[in-house]
Every structure is written in structure tokens, then in C-alpha cells.
Design an enzyme around this catalytic site. Structure first.
Site, PDB file in Angstrom:
ATOM      1  N   SER A  22       0.803  -1.228   0.000  1.00 27.73           N
ATOM      2  CA  SER A  22       0.000   0.000   0.000  1.00 27.73           C
ATOM      3  C   SER A  22       0.837   1.280   0.000  1.00 27.73           C
ATOM      4  CB  SER A  22      -0.974  -0.008   1.181  1.00 27.73           C
ATOM      5  OG  SER A  22      -1.918  -1.028   0.980  1.00 27.73           O
ATOM      6  N   THR A  67      -6.234  -3.814   7.672  1.00 25.38           N
ATOM      7  CA  THR A  67      -6.051  -5.170   7.146  1.00 25.38           C
ATOM      8  C   THR A  67      -6.174  -6.189   8.270  1.00 25.38           C
ATOM      9  OG1 THR A  67      -4.703  -6.556   5.701  1.00 25.38           O
ATOM     10  CG2 THR A  67      -3.494  -5.150   7.236  1.00 25.38           C
ATOM     11  N   LYS A  71     -10.331  -6.198  10.243  1.00 20.68           N
ATOM     12  CA  LYS A  71     -11.340  -5.719   9.293  1.00 20.68           C
ATOM     13  C   LYS A  71     -12.778  -5.769   9.836  1.00 20.68           C
ATOM     14  CE  LYS A  71      -9.048  -6.369   4.862  1.00 20.68           C
ATOM     15  NZ  LYS A  71      -9.200  -6.913   3.508  1.00 20.68           N
ATOM     16  N   ASP A 109     -12.326  -3.172  -1.257  1.00 21.54           N
ATOM     17  CA  ASP A 109     -11.963  -4.416  -1.975  1.00 21.54           C
ATOM     18  C   ASP A 109     -13.050  -4.753  -2.999  1.00 21.54           C
ATOM     19  OD1 ASP A 109      -9.565  -5.050  -0.745  1.00 21.54           O
ATOM     20  OD2 ASP A 109     -10.530  -6.125   0.907  1.00 21.54           O
ATOM     21  N   GLY A 135     -13.179 -17.393   2.992  1.00 21.79           N
ATOM     22  CA  GLY A 135     -12.432 -16.675   4.024  1.00 21.79           C
ATOM     23  C   GLY A 135     -12.827 -15.210   4.044  1.00 21.79           C
TER      24      GLY A 135
HETATM   25  P1  NAP Z   1      -8.423 -16.347   4.497  1.00 17.81           P
HETATM   26  O1  NAP Z   1      -9.446 -15.591   5.249  1.00 17.81           O
HETATM   27  O2  NAP Z   1      -7.206 -16.851   5.205  1.00 17.81           O
HETATM   28  O3  NAP Z   1      -9.149 -17.579   3.787  1.00 17.81           O
HETATM   29  C1  NAP Z   1      -8.396 -18.596   3.166  1.00 17.81           C
HETATM   30  C2  NAP Z   1      -9.292 -19.490   2.351  1.00 17.81           C
HETATM   31  O4  NAP Z   1      -8.474 -20.516   1.755  1.00 17.81           O
HETATM   32  C3  NAP Z   1     -10.345 -20.207   3.177  1.00 17.81           C
HETATM   33  O5  NAP Z   1     -11.485 -20.373   2.397  1.00 17.81           O
HETATM   34  C4  NAP Z   1      -9.668 -21.567   3.458  1.00 17.81           C
HETATM   35  O6  NAP Z   1     -10.571 -22.609   3.682  1.00 17.81           O
HETATM   36  C5  NAP Z   1      -8.966 -21.794   2.151  1.00 17.81           C
HETATM   37  N1  NAP Z   1      -7.858 -22.722   2.340  1.00 17.81           N
HETATM   38  C6  NAP Z   1      -6.705 -22.480   3.003  1.00 17.81           C
HETATM   39  N2  NAP Z   1      -5.941 -23.598   2.991  1.00 17.81           N
HETATM   40  C7  NAP Z   1      -6.635 -24.550   2.319  1.00 17.81           C
HETATM   41  C8  NAP Z   1      -6.365 -25.902   1.959  1.00 17.81           C
HETATM   42  N3  NAP Z   1      -5.220 -26.496   2.284  1.00 17.81           N
HETATM   43  N4  NAP Z   1      -7.291 -26.563   1.237  1.00 17.81           N
HETATM   44  C9  NAP Z   1      -8.451 -25.961   0.887  1.00 17.81           C
HETATM   45  N5  NAP Z   1      -8.760 -24.687   1.185  1.00 17.81           N
HETATM   46  C10 NAP Z   1      -7.860 -23.983   1.902  1.00 17.81           C
HETATM   47  O7  NAP Z   1      -7.851 -15.492   3.274  1.00 17.81           O
HETATM   48  P2  NAP Z   1      -8.590 -14.271   2.502  1.00 17.81           P
HETATM   49  O8  NAP Z   1      -8.284 -13.012   3.207  1.00 17.81           O
HETATM   50  O9  NAP Z   1      -9.992 -14.641   2.233  1.00 17.81           O
HETATM   51  O10 NAP Z   1      -7.774 -14.248   1.135  1.00 17.81           O
HETATM   52  C11 NAP Z   1      -7.915 -15.299   0.186  1.00 17.81           C
HETATM   53  C12 NAP Z   1      -6.941 -15.054  -0.960  1.00 17.81           C
HETATM   54  O11 NAP Z   1      -7.278 -13.859  -1.642  1.00 17.81           O
HETATM   55  C13 NAP Z   1      -5.515 -14.889  -0.465  1.00 17.81           C
HETATM   56  O12 NAP Z   1      -4.676 -15.594  -1.310  1.00 17.81           O
HETATM   57  C14 NAP Z   1      -5.266 -13.406  -0.588  1.00 17.81           C
HETATM   58  O13 NAP Z   1      -3.901 -13.145  -0.895  1.00 17.81           O
HETATM   59  C15 NAP Z   1      -6.149 -13.024  -1.766  1.00 17.81           C
HETATM   60  N6  NAP Z   1      -6.605 -11.618  -1.728  1.00 17.81           N
HETATM   61  C16 NAP Z   1      -6.275 -10.803  -2.761  1.00 17.81           C
HETATM   62  C17 NAP Z   1      -6.716  -9.500  -2.772  1.00 17.81           C
HETATM   63  C18 NAP Z   1      -6.344  -8.600  -3.938  1.00 17.81           C
HETATM   64  O14 NAP Z   1      -6.415  -7.372  -3.803  1.00 17.81           O
HETATM   65  N7  NAP Z   1      -6.003  -9.153  -5.073  1.00 17.81           N
HETATM   66  C19 NAP Z   1      -7.494  -9.009  -1.731  1.00 17.81           C
HETATM   67  C20 NAP Z   1      -7.828  -9.863  -0.677  1.00 17.81           C
HETATM   68  C21 NAP Z   1      -7.373 -11.176  -0.691  1.00 17.81           C
HETATM   69  P3  NAP Z   1     -11.125 -22.930   5.181  1.00 17.81           P
HETATM   70  O15 NAP Z   1     -12.199 -21.911   5.425  1.00 17.81           O
HETATM   71  O16 NAP Z   1     -11.614 -24.301   5.090  1.00 17.81           O
HETATM   72  O17 NAP Z   1      -9.963 -22.750   6.114  1.00 17.81           O
END
Ligand code: NAP
Length: 480
Positions: A22, A67, A71, A109, A135
Site C-alpha cells: 500500500s 487489514t 477488518k 476491496d 475466508g
Molecule cells: P483467508 O481468510 O485466510 O481464507 C483462506 C481461504 O483458503 C479459506 O477459504 C480456506 O478454507 C482456504 N484454504 C486455506 N488452505 C486450504 C487448503 N489447504 N485446502 C483448501 N482450502 C484452503 O484469506 P482471505 O483473506 O480470504 O484471502 C484469500 C486469498 O485472496 C488470499 O490468497 C489473498 O492473498 C487473496 N486476496 C487478494 C486481494 C487482492 O487485492 N487481489 C485481496 C484480498 C485477498 P477454510 O475456510 O476451510 O480454512
């Protein structure tokens, strides 16, 4: 940037905050917009969140990004919350409101991703959407899909309870009519409103049961953390039959630039995008809220190139400059001493076309040659690594090319005096632009026109006046 008594302070609160991009976005935007504001990361522990918000207000801080892990928790300490952020249940941007004596919470977002899909030409209207992951990010994705008029939305997650909870919240929201009432969502026209409130549009599915999804032409958002750098070969579903059903895949992960999920979508004939633009746009939208400005598209485009450079750290060196500035001669030597590959765009184009640059100019004209140059850069952009790229003298004249060059690597402008250039090229008959009378005057005129464009297109200006190879290389190497 001029930091003075009127400089405003903005920052990011979260834990951890060390790896955030950021500051690159917001300090870069302030530089480009000529706005005196500084953006810094602040690590805030969960039990210090309330104090941090109140303290920030007392310190006259203009705004903050929020973040993980704050949040949701931050919502308690705000003067007001924007409707969409409240519906999503997640705030990532705080905007100071002196009238309300506190901060207003927004979620940028969601509109960030929305702006990305609009720009990428992806329509969700009436489409079946699959969201992998339930997530923190995925509720904003579901909400965005709903207001974009998606048909059925499958929410696929390893922990089915989390998908179920989001689906329940979102379906309740749809049924309440809260979405379609908002003026922000004009695409929910009268017909859509009726259709979409009649059934549960968000369907939770356990990850082990993804093959229950029978529809084709799916739009799939990959919102799990699987595939993130350095685990670049991981993917949450690897079954080819799933990918055969995908029309478009959007991975919220942006590092690596092409995830295994994206590779599989493409291998089965679909189109795939990462979501680096989402990251940029959520930042731009927050910036606009804080400063009450509209960031011009040109500045946003430049920032996207800069962000890509920061994230992907391309190791190529691009040489630009007038003919005779030494791009090929010095470039080949530079590649040799640094154990890099060497590519010359003119040679590349000649080999492809089966004719010399002079012949392409004569037969197809300059406009067509410039178009070929642009296509060449687009192709090379995805292929080059550890390479010195020497470019044709007119290459950076098009703004599109200048952006592509920065996308490829660090851009060095080899700057030499007119007389030096003239002495180097005067006997070369293969230069179409120098044919005719008074080549010296022609060089003077062209250099005058091109210098500002070279300066704008480069990262660093290098003194390329010396004809001594060692000295020229020394001058280049000392700035890299
Ligand atoms: P989060 O809250 O940690 O959620 C992670 C997700 O991945 C959950 O649904 C989790 O499932 C799943 N997961 C993790 N390990 C797994 C495994 N071994 N097998 C199957 N599912 C698994 O993360 P988040 O904040 O939602 O972010 C998700 C992704 O989006 C991240 O990679 C992040 O970098 C990306 N993101 C990008 C932006 C952007 O601006 N481009 C913005 C926000 C996020 P469970 O619920 O079963 O644990």
C-alpha cells in the site's frame, strides 16, 4: 515530495504490516497527483485497536486502511459505516469525518474487484459463478457478484460451515431487497430485481463435492490462499473435468503473476486473470475517498506498471535512445559481462518479417512498423528474463510502448550528444530516417522532439558519449 506543515498523514493498521504494497500505491499516487500526503504502515495489536482509532483521530490523521486481523473488529469504533461495507461485514478503509468526530468505514476491496472485472470485460449478468474459498475476502466477492447481477453463485469451501454462514447472510440480504433498493446498482433493473429475489442465489458446497456443479461456461473466482508464492504449483482443485467447464477464471492471488489455477483454466481453453488490478483499484478508490479527488486514468495506468515492477521484480534491462546511442553495441557487451541474454527488437522484427527494417518502412510504411513494434513488445513481455533488450530508436514514442518497456524491465536511456550520434551513424545507409539531404540537421530536429519522450519513458539516464567500450560499460553498470 515536499513535506511541510500542511502534509496529511494516512496509514495502514493491521498485524503484520511489514509486507504491504500500500505505501507504494499511495505515496506513488500522491507524488503523481502533487498532493502532500504521506502513507505509512502501523502495526496494531488486537487489544490496542480502539486506542489506535481514537488516537489517530486526535492526531488529525486523514484516514487509514485496515487489514487482517482488524477488518471486522474495527467496525465497533467507527462514527458510521457505509451500507456496502456493513452488508459485507468488513471494513478496509477509514475516512475522517470531522462533523461526526470519527471515521467512516468503507470496503474498497469489493468495488476494486468490480472495477477490475469491468475493465477486463467480464460480465456476470445472469452467469453461473463459482467462488472457491469462504475466508475474509470471499464475502466481498459474493456481494460483488450479487450486485453485478450474477445468476447462481456456488460458494465452495473446505470448511462447509463458513460457506454456509456467508450464503445465509447474503441470501437474507438479497431477500430483504436491500441490494436492489440501492441507487448504486442500476444494472439490477426491474426485471432482474424480480427474478433474483425469488430464490437463494448463493449455494454453499463442500470442497469435496465440487463435482456437483453441473453447469458450463462458469465464471470462477479463486479466493483461497492456495497457490500463493512460493507454493506456486499448488491448486485447490486439480480435476481437469472442473476446468473444462470454466469460461473465465479470476485468481485473487497476484503473486505469482500466473498461478497454477490460471494455467489450468487456460490449458482447458478458458481465459484467466490474476487480481493485481483489484489490489491497485481498492487503493485508488480509498485514495479518492481520502482526498476527494478523481485519479486520472493515465496515473492509474502508470501506477499499475510500477506495482507490477515491485511485485514481480523483473530482472531485464531495457536500453532506449536515439539511433547510434550504442544500444546494440553496448547492450551486447553488457549482456556478455553480466551473463545475460541479448535481444534486439529490430533484429527480432527483421527475422520475423523476412525483410530489413528499411524494406518494412518502404513497403509497409512507418505506421505499420510502429504497430509491429508494439506487438513485438507484447510478445516479448511474457518471454524475457535475465535479458538485455535493445530497442529501435522510435520505440518509446508511443505511450503504450513506453508502458510496455517499463513492464519488461529497468529502462535505461542511453543519452549521447548530437555530434557523437552523427559521427557514429553518418556512413550507415541502412537507416531509413536519415536518407536524403542534411542528415545532421535531421538528427538535431529528431533529437529535440524525442529527448523529452526518452526521458519520460526511462528509469535512469546514462551518459553514452564515450566510444570507449570499457568506459561506456562502466557508465551503464554504475547506475544499474
Ligand atoms: P483467508 O481468510 O485466510 O481464507 C483462506 C481461504 O483458503 C479459506 O477459504 C480456506 O478454507 C482456504 N484454504 C486455506 N488452505 C486450504 C487448503 N489447504 N485446502 C483448501 N482450502 C484452503 O484469506 P482471505 O483473506 O480470504 O484471502 C484469500 C486469498 O485472496 C488470499 O490468497 C489473498 O492473498 C487473496 N486476496 C487478494 C486481494 C487482492 O487485492 N487481489 C485481496 C484480498 C485477498 P477454510 O475456510 O476451510 O480454512
Amino acid at each position: 515530495m515536499d513535506i511541510n506543515g500542511s502534509t496529511r498523514t494516512i496509514g495502514l493498521i493491521g498485524n503484520p504490516v511489514e509486507h504491504t504494497l500500500s505505501p507504494v500505491i499511495h505515496n506513488g499516487l500522491s507524488e503523481a497527483m502533487g498532493i502532500s500526503s504521506v502513507y505509512v504502515p502501523w502495526k496494531v495489536e488486537a487489544d490496542g485497536l480502539e486506542d489506535a482509532i481514537h488516537g489517530a483521530y486526535e492526531l488529525n490523521i486523514l484516514g487509514m486502511n485496515v487489514t487482517v486481523p482488524h477488518k471486522n473488529a474495527v467496525m465497533e469504533y467507527l462514527a458510521d459505516i457505509d451500507d456496502a461495507a456493513r452488508n459485507i461485514g468488513s471494513v478496509n478503509t477509514l475516512v475522517r469525518d470531522d462533523g461526526k468526530h470519527g471515521y467512516i468505514g468503507y470496503n474498497t476491496d469489493m468495488p476494486g474487484l468490480r472495477r477490475q472485472i469491468h475493465e477486463d470485460g467480464i460480465s456476470l449478468s445472469g452467469k453461473t459463478v463459482v467462488i472457491l474459498g469462504a475466508g475474509g475476502a470471499s464475502k466481498a466477492v459474493v456481494y460483488m457478484c450479487l450486485i453485478e447481477g450474477a445468476g447462481k453463485i456456488y460458494l465452495v469451501n473446505r470448511t462447509i460451515g463458513k460457506a454456509g454462514k456467508i450464503a445465509e447472510d447474503m441470501n437474507r440480504l438479497v431477500k430483504s431487497g436491500a441490494l436492489s433498493q440501492s441507487e448504486q446498482y442500476p444494472f439490477l433493473n426491474e426485471t432482474n430485481k424480480g427474478v433474483y429475489t425469488e430464490y437463494d442465489r448463493v449455494v454453499p458446497i463442500s470442497l469435496s463435492e465440487y463435482n456437483k456443479i453441473s453447469e458450463n461456461d462458469l465464471i470462477v473466482f479463486q479466493a483461497t490462499s492456495i497457490g500463493l508464492f512460493p507454493n506456486v504449483n499448488d491448486v485447490v482443485i486439480d480435476d481437469p473435468s472442473f476446468y473444462e467447464k470454466i469460461d473465465t477464471g479470476i485468481d485473487l492471488i497476484y503473486n505469482p503473476a500466473e498461478t497454477m489455477f490460471m494455467k489450468l483454466v487456460k490449458a482447458h481453453g478458458g481465459i484467466a486473470y490474476n487480481a493485481l488490478k483489484m489490489l491497485l483499484y481498492q487503493g485508488v478508490i480509498a485514495y479518492e475517498l481520502w482526498h476527494n479527488v478523481k485519479v486520472p486514468d493515465e496515473i492509474v495506468e502508470d501506477m499499475y506498471v510500477e506495482l507490477k515492477r515491485q511485485v514481480y521484480k523483473k530482472d531485464n534491462i531495457v536500453l532506449i535512445g536515439f539511433m547510434g546511442s550504442g544500444k546494440t553495441t553496448f547492450g551486447k557487451e553488457l549482456a556478455k559481462v553480466r551473463h545475460m541474454d541479448f535481444v534486439d527488437t529490430d533484429e527480432f522484427i527483421e527475422a520475423r518479417a523476412g525483410m530489413s527494417i528499411a524494406e518494412i518502412f518502404a513497403v509497409k510504411g512507418e505506421d505499420e512498423f510502429r504497430r509491429i513494434e508494439t506487438e513485438t513488445l507484447k510478445e516479448l513481455r511474457n518471454q524475457l528474463s535475465n535479458t538485455v533488450l535493445s530497442t529501435g530508436g522510435g520505440m518509446p514514442l508511443r505511450r503504450e510502448n513506453a508502458l510496455l518497456l517499463k513492464d519488461i524491465g529497468k529502462v535505461l536511456y542511453l543519452n549521447a550528444a548530437t555530434q557523437v550520434i552523427y559521427d557514429r551513424v553518418k556512413d550507415d545507409t541502412g537507416r531509413p530516417l536519415l536518407q536524403g539531404t542534411n542528415p545532421y540537421d535531421k538528427i538535431c530536429t529528431m533529437m529535440k522532439e524525442r529527448r523529452p519522450l526518452y526521458e519520460r519513458a526511462c528509469d535512469i539516464i546514462v551518459d553514452a558519449n564515450s566510444n570507449d567500450l570499457d568506459e561506456a560499460l562502466y557508465n551503464i553498470q554504475k547506475v544499474i
